[in-house]
Design an enzyme around this catalytic site. Structure first.
Site, PDB file in Angstrom:
ATOM      1  N   ARG A  77       0.663  -1.398   0.277  1.00 38.64           N
ATOM      2  CA  ARG A  77      -0.194   0.187   0.079  1.00 38.64           C
ATOM      3  C   ARG A  77       0.714   1.524  -0.179  1.00 38.64           C
ATOM      4  O   ARG A  77       0.165   2.230  -0.268  1.00 38.64           O
ATOM      5  CB  ARG A  77      -0.786  -0.011   1.123  1.00 38.64           C
ATOM      6  CG  ARG A  77      -1.515  -1.151   1.052  1.00 38.64           C
ATOM      7  CD  ARG A  77      -3.405  -0.293   1.675  1.00 38.64           C
ATOM      8  NE  ARG A  77      -3.674  -0.384   3.270  1.00 38.64           N
ATOM      9  CZ  ARG A  77      -4.181  -0.065   4.317  1.00 38.64           C
ATOM     10  NH1 ARG A  77      -5.256   0.392   3.386  1.00 38.64           N
ATOM     11  NH2 ARG A  77      -3.718  -0.417   5.507  1.00 38.64           N
ATOM     12  N   ASP A  78       2.008   1.371   0.457  1.00 41.03           N
ATOM     13  CA  ASP A  78       2.719   2.321  -0.217  1.00 41.03           C
ATOM     14  C   ASP A  78       4.676   1.688  -0.225  1.00 41.03           C
ATOM     15  O   ASP A  78       5.047   2.735  -0.376  1.00 41.03           O
ATOM     16  CB  ASP A  78       3.418   3.064   1.580  1.00 41.03           C
ATOM     17  CG  ASP A  78       4.024   4.213   1.318  1.00 41.03           C
ATOM     18  OD1 ASP A  78       3.661   4.838   0.645  1.00 41.03           O
ATOM     19  OD2 ASP A  78       4.410   5.187   1.975  1.00 41.03           O
ATOM     20  N   LEU A  79       3.588   1.224  -1.504  1.00 43.93           N
ATOM     21  CA  LEU A  79       5.394   0.880  -2.718  1.00 43.93           C
ATOM     22  C   LEU A  79       5.763   2.123  -3.471  1.00 43.93           C
ATOM     23  O   LEU A  79       4.800   3.033  -3.490  1.00 43.93           O
ATOM     24  CB  LEU A  79       5.222  -0.289  -3.605  1.00 43.93           C
ATOM     25  CG  LEU A  79       4.670  -1.591  -3.343  1.00 43.93           C
ATOM     26  CD1 LEU A  79       4.359  -2.474  -4.364  1.00 43.93           C
ATOM     27  CD2 LEU A  79       5.969  -1.938  -2.713  1.00 43.93           C
ATOM     28  N   ASN A  83      11.352   2.906  -0.938  1.00 44.20           N
ATOM     29  CA  ASN A  83      11.029   2.245   0.671  1.00 44.20           C
ATOM     30  C   ASN A  83      11.363   1.070   0.141  1.00 44.20           C
ATOM     31  O   ASN A  83      11.508  -0.325   0.017  1.00 44.20           O
ATOM     32  CB  ASN A  83       9.469   2.014   1.278  1.00 44.20           C
ATOM     33  CG  ASN A  83       8.599   2.718   1.417  1.00 44.20           C
ATOM     34  OD1 ASN A  83       9.852   3.406   2.647  1.00 44.20           O
ATOM     35  ND2 ASN A  83       7.680   3.260   1.553  1.00 44.20           N
ATOM     36  N   THR A 127       1.685   6.933  -0.271  1.00 43.47           N
ATOM     37  CA  THR A 127       1.866   8.404  -1.249  1.00 43.47           C
ATOM     38  C   THR A 127       1.339   8.635  -2.693  1.00 43.47           C
ATOM     39  O   THR A 127       1.567   7.926  -3.310  1.00 43.47           O
ATOM     40  CB  THR A 127       3.212   7.950  -0.927  1.00 43.47           C
ATOM     41  OG1 THR A 127       4.112   7.477   0.015  1.00 43.47           O
ATOM     42  CG2 THR A 127       4.653   9.281  -2.032  1.00 43.47           C
TER      43      THR A 127
END
Length: 210
Positions: A77-79, A83, A127
């Site tokens: 959910r926040d690739l 990261n 993001t």
């Protein structure tokens, strides 16, 4: 729940979590593998775009790490490039995907069934530049196809030097819902047709088309 989820992912292309808990003074903690190297974000800031073959080699590893999480029912959910870690001294780059702190459990494989979702889990999480259209709309369900969209956005950035859409959150919402991203081949002429097709298919507006 997030710590338990992260610790359950065992794959060479993910940052491993070896322990987690709560200190005596009430601070929650994770014990994670130390990755010596740099983030994909820093690499792209320095080099701009990557040669196609190198980008594909890195993307395969990113996808393998994310797939390992999906196999046990975990979304990232926040690739984003910040990261994704490229290990030092590993040839052309050995990738580890980290920061599953926003992970969402999509089945009961690794979660406590007595736990309840918090209100924030139903809000907009991620993001903006790398979020799928459905993540912009909290009322819509999110599944692994949201991570596919993020992977496509990362690939687009690696090869094209920019994300498909830029701007503030509301502009991103409107652009992603109303418009398809321009093909990579319109930005860079040495992108093979199959690579362009695969990346662009991951950026389709409707999850069912990815």
């Amino acid at each position: 729940r997030e710590a338990q989820a992260a610790a359950s992912i065992q794959h060479p292309n993910t940052v491993s979590v070896t322990d987690y808990g709560e200190s005596e003074d009430g601070v929650f903690y994770l014990v994670m593998e130390y990755v010596e190297g740099e983030t994909l974000h820093r690499l792209l800031r320095r080099e701009g775009t990557l040669p196609v073959k190198r980008a594909v080699r890195l993307l395969r590893q990113i996808a393998d790490g994310v797939d390992a999480a999906h196999d046990i029912g975990i979304l990232h959910r926040d690739l984003k490039p910040a990261n994704i870690f490229i290990m030092k001294g590993k040839g052309d780059g050995f990738v580890k995907v980290g920061d599953f702190g926003l992970a969402k459990i999509v089945n009961q494989t690794v979660t406590d069934t007595s736990s309840k979702a918090t209100p924030s889990s139903r809000g907009i999480i991620g993001t903006p530049e790398f979020m799928s259209p459905e993540q912009m709309q909290p009322e819509m369900g999110v599944d692994k196809r949201a991570d596919l969209y993020a992977l496509g956005t990362i690939a687009y950035l690696m090869l094209g030097g920019k994300t498909p859409f830029t701007g503030d959150l509301m502009q991103l919402v409107m652009q992603k819902i109303m418009h398809k991203a321009p093909p990579l081949s319109s930005i860079r002429t040495d992108i093979p047709a199959d690579v362009d097709r695969i990346i662009m298919s991951s950026l389709e507006i409707a999850p069912s088309d990815r």
